[in-house]
Design an enzyme around this catalytic site. Structure first.
Site, short mmCIF file in Angstrom:
data_model
loop_
_atom_site.label_atom_id
_atom_site.label_comp_id
_atom_site.label_asym_id
_atom_site.label_seq_id
_atom_site.Cartn_x
_atom_site.Cartn_y
_atom_site.Cartn_z
CG ASP A 14 27.07 65.23 72.14
OD1 ASP A 14 26.19 64.73 71.41
OD2 ASP A 14 26.90 65.48 73.35
CE LYS A 54 19.21 63.45 73.30
NZ LYS A 54 18.49 63.58 74.56
CB CYS A 86 22.73 65.45 81.68
SG CYS A 86 21.46 64.32 82.18
N1 7TS Z 1 24.58 64.79 74.16
C1 7TS Z 1 23.67 65.76 74.23
C2 7TS Z 1 24.01 67.13 73.72
C3 7TS Z 1 22.41 65.48 74.75
O1 7TS Z 1 21.51 66.46 74.82
C4 7TS Z 1 22.13 64.19 75.23
C5 7TS Z 1 20.81 63.84 75.88
C6 7TS Z 1 23.11 63.21 75.11
C7 7TS Z 1 24.32 63.54 74.58
C8 7TS Z 1 22.90 61.80 75.55
O2 7TS Z 1 22.01 61.12 74.75
P1 7TS Z 1 21.64 59.61 75.11
O3 7TS Z 1 20.68 59.18 74.08
O4 7TS Z 1 22.92 58.86 75.09
O5 7TS Z 1 21.04 59.66 76.48
N2 7TS Z 1 20.15 64.94 76.43
C9 7TS Z 1 19.09 64.95 77.23
C10 7TS Z 1 18.51 66.13 77.67
O6 7TS Z 1 18.88 67.24 77.35
N3 7TS Z 1 17.47 65.83 78.46
O7 7TS Z 1 17.39 64.49 78.55
C11 7TS Z 1 18.38 63.93 77.79
#
Ligand code: 7TS
Length: 419
Positions: free
Chosen positions: A210, A236, A376
């Site tokens: 990830d 991000k 999360c």
């Molecule tokens: N993996 C990690 C390590 C993350 O930090 C996040 C999102 C995801 C997966 C998921 O990403 P998405 O674009 O599929 O939602 N992290 C966070 C956070 O730390 N605060 O809000 C979202």
């Protein structure tokens, strides 16, 4: 070194005032802000080239297809992937993990098979596997973080426990999934090293990494890691929401059945059956997020121009400054390693007994945006024996002055709560 004041001019939102104060946006691990180059790439697409992709002969459709496929090439180059057909556009990192679980996981992981995860995974790399295990009777094995020897509590060292990691791997291991950079502790896993341990101890297991918090913040060369799946998310890394990436080796993607069925992903449909399109389109059913992919391409251009080594250096500098200042405040507990060089630009902390939401709310009244809660990562919170934490996370446009405002805001928290 990067020219932060020049960079800041590209981000219109940074001019906003929040509660009468200049915005200090320190919530980049949740999502980054977008430069005008990305916003304009998206709006120009709609203004001048909008059409559906891969279907039309007409000029606009060809143009839209070229723009989207160019973006795929840019993204592939950005993360060191030679074969751009291995870059599958999805909605976000979460969807990428689900794609792997549904397409590969449900066909290859069965009763008694083992899935190895770490305790510090984001829910998107945890709940997905937990559900598969509940459905298929597979066994989840959770690797803890290393306990620090000596005086400091666990949370101040906290890399993945390599002995436990190695011991968790057996002949039954089908999948090992771990974060590249932790969204709470900032720990940077040595992805190459962990992958080679898996190859040695469980050669048949697949490895999923990830990279949601890695790709935006440091150079990542996926082809050289030795993993099977790598996921990340566009929003991000200066890109728009709604676009993310699954990377997997071509041979693996070719073996895997489609995840979603319908238009775009077929080669031929007759009444009795259908055959599938080539990679990457086999995994991109329906009209894709064309503008999102183009926006992500523009984000990658923007980051490449700055240079990921420079992004990383800037974040180390800010993180060093933040850790130094926060460590000087009595009653502030910082989670994760204290050496900025071994961690990403994410600093989670608590202020005495104050609830993290109260900390975030007082900081918001000062114009400082941080995240609070369980991030999360509830299994990690349980491991750390805390309910929640406040978290500041940095990016290319942040300054040491903004970190100082965070520190001043914590002073206000302490006053309000008489800590
Ligand atoms: N993996 C990690 C390590 C993350 O930090 C996040 C999102 C995801 C997966 C998921 O990403 P998405 O674009 O599929 O939602 N992290 C966070 C956070 O730390 N605060 O809000 C979202």
């Amino acid at each position: 070194m990067i020219d932060v004041s020049k960079i800041r001019e590209d981000f219109p939102i940074l001019k906003r005032r929040i509660n009468g104060k200049q915005l200090a946006y320190l919530d980049n691990a949740a999502t980054s802000q977008k430069p005008k180059q990305v916003i304009e790439a998206i709006s120009n697409f709609y203004k001048t080239s909008n059409a559906n992709v891969h279907r039309g002969i007409h000029t606009l459709s060809v143009e839209a297809t070229e723009l989207m496929e160019n973006a795929r090439r840019k993204v592939a180059d950005f993360v060191g992937v030679k074969d751009s057909a291995e870059i599958i556009f999805v909605r976000n990192a979460t969807e990428a993990v689900n794609l792997v679980a549904y397409s590969w996981g449900r066909n290859n992981i069965g009763r008694g098979d083992e899935i190895v995860l770490t305790v510090a995974e984001h829910h998107s790399n945890f709940v997905v596997w937990q559900q598969l295990a509940l459905e298929n009777g597979a066994v989840l094995k959770i690797v803890p973080l290393r306990q620090a020897q000596g005086l400091r509590p666990i949370h101040e060292n906290g890399e993945v426990d390599l002995v436990a990691f190695k011991n968790a791997l057996t002949k039954k291991t089908k999948l090992v999934a771990f974060f590249h950079v932790s969204n709470v502790l900032g720990i940077i896993n040595n992805a190459n090293r962990l992958s080679s341990i898996v190859h040695r101890e469980a050669p048949k297991a697949k490895i999923l990494i990830d990279g949601a918090q890695a790709v935006p913040h440091m150079p990542v060369d996926i082809d050289s890691i030795g993993c099977d799946f790598y996921v990340f998310t566009g929003h991000k890394m200066l890109g728009p929401t709604g676009i993310g990436v699954l990377w997997a080796k071509r041979e693996l993607l070719e073996e895997m059945p489609p995840f979603l069925f319908g238009g775009e992903m077929i080669s031929k449909v007759v009444l009795e059956k259908s055959s599938w399109n080539e990679l990457p389109w086999k995994f991109e059913a329906g009209t894709p997020d064309i503008a999102g992919a183009i926006g992500l391409g523009a984000a990658v251009d923007y980051l490449s121009k700055i240079g990921m080594e420079n992004v990383r250096k800037h974040e180390i500098k800010l993180t060093e400054h933040a850790i130094k200042k926060l460590s000087e405040i009595p009653d502030v507990t910082i989670y994760g390693p204290l050496d900025a060089k071994v961690r990403g630009g994410v600093v989670a902390f608590n202020v005495g007994p104050a609830h993290a939401h109260d900390v975030a709310s007082i900081l918001d009244s000062e114009g400082v945006a941080i995240r609070s809660g369980h991030h999360c990562a509830q299994p990690l919170m349980e491991f750390l024996q805390i309910e929640s934490a406040a978290r500041a996370s940095f990016y290319i446009y942040n300054t040491e002055e903004e970190v100082d405002r965070l520190v001043e805001g914590i002073g206000k928290v302490k006053k309000v709560f008489k800590i």
